[in-house]
Design an enzyme around this catalytic site. Sequence first.
Site, PDB file in Angstrom:
ATOM      1  N   GLY A   1      39.545  39.435  27.261  1.00  0.00           N
ATOM      2  CA  GLY A   1      40.507  40.495  27.514  1.00  0.00           C
ATOM      3  C   GLY A   1      41.763  40.204  26.717  1.00  0.00           C
ATOM      4  O   GLY A   1      42.201  39.056  26.631  1.00  0.00           O
TER       5      GLY A   1
ATOM      6  N   LYS B   1      49.342  37.682  32.144  1.00  0.00           N
ATOM      7  CA  LYS B   1      50.085  36.814  31.230  1.00  0.00           C
ATOM      8  C   LYS B   1      51.140  37.608  30.471  1.00  0.00           C
ATOM      9  O   LYS B   1      52.295  37.184  30.340  1.00  0.00           O
ATOM     10  CB  LYS B   1      49.130  36.146  30.234  1.00  0.00           C
ATOM     11  CG  LYS B   1      48.187  35.130  30.839  1.00  0.00           C
ATOM     12  CD  LYS B   1      47.210  34.618  29.786  1.00  0.00           C
ATOM     13  CE  LYS B   1      46.175  33.673  30.372  1.00  0.00           C
ATOM     14  NZ  LYS B   1      45.178  33.226  29.357  1.00  0.00           N
TER      15      LYS B   1
ATOM     16  N   ALA C   1      45.765  36.702  25.739  1.00  0.00           N
ATOM     17  CA  ALA C   1      44.302  36.821  25.823  1.00  0.00           C
ATOM     18  C   ALA C   1      43.745  35.863  26.864  1.00  0.00           C
ATOM     19  O   ALA C   1      44.355  34.836  27.189  1.00  0.00           O
ATOM     20  CB  ALA C   1      43.667  36.533  24.460  1.00  0.00           C
ATOM     21  N   ASP C   2      42.574  36.216  27.368  1.00  0.00           N
ATOM     22  CA  ASP C   2      41.854  35.340  28.283  1.00  0.00           C
ATOM     23  C   ASP C   2      40.356  35.545  28.050  1.00  0.00           C
ATOM     24  O   ASP C   2      39.911  36.681  27.861  1.00  0.00           O
ATOM     25  CB  ASP C   2      42.194  35.660  29.740  1.00  0.00           C
ATOM     26  CG  ASP C   2      41.700  34.564  30.678  1.00  0.00           C
ATOM     27  OD1 ASP C   2      42.427  33.575  30.865  1.00  0.00           O
ATOM     28  OD2 ASP C   2      40.579  34.692  31.197  1.00  0.00           O
ATOM     29  N   THR C   3      39.602  34.454  28.046  1.00  0.00           N
ATOM     30  CA  THR C   3      38.163  34.521  27.774  1.00  0.00           C
ATOM     31  C   THR C   3      37.388  33.871  28.916  1.00  0.00           C
ATOM     32  O   THR C   3      37.777  32.797  29.393  1.00  0.00           O
ATOM     33  CB  THR C   3      37.816  33.797  26.455  1.00  0.00           C
ATOM     34  OG1 THR C   3      38.527  34.414  25.381  1.00  0.00           O
ATOM     35  CG2 THR C   3      36.322  33.875  26.162  1.00  0.00           C
TER      36      THR C   3
END
Length: 199
Positions: A119, A65, A82-84
């Site tokens: 992350g 991203k 961010a990524d969860t």
Amino acid sequence: MEKSLEELNPLRGKHLLLASASPRRRELLGELNAEMRLAHVVEVDETYPTELDPMEVPAFLSRKKAEAYKDSLAPHEVLVAADTVVLSDGKVLGKPHGKAGACAMLRELSGRWHKVVTGVTLATSERLVTFSEVTEVEFAPLTDDEIRFYVERSIPLDKAGAYGIQEWIGYIGVKGIRGDYYNVMGLPLHSLYRHLKSL
């Protein structure tokens, strides 16, 4: 001469761009008291290599991203991407497809521990910094009625693992937690703050 409140702010001078449409991330990032605005929307392919370790998936996606924005950043800007994901027995649970999928995910998490991994990639015009945070969450056993009540009431289709810890299901279902609570909401504020200060 006594310092002003703004001079005391450890993140003064940081101009943050949030590369996320998540209202939860927007709210959390705003609490750090840095100048912040939403980045323009850039469509990013969120697939990842099948051989990638599940623990590394969020960091990989957050970096993907951030790289989509890197060339458009001004020198004073810091992009936050961010990524969860939720990991149940090593299996990645992302956002559910429909209410039936949400119910199935919650049944899988019921009465067990799972991991929530976020992350985060911080990008400037010159560099990228990526880190991950892991929080372990234990759910009490949930009845089918409790699961259906939550899914129908909250429609958690935009949440990894089909739940928001800050919502009704978290109040009645979360029995234990090890690690950063805000990481489960989608942004590990403690780690993020330390990395922003060091940039």
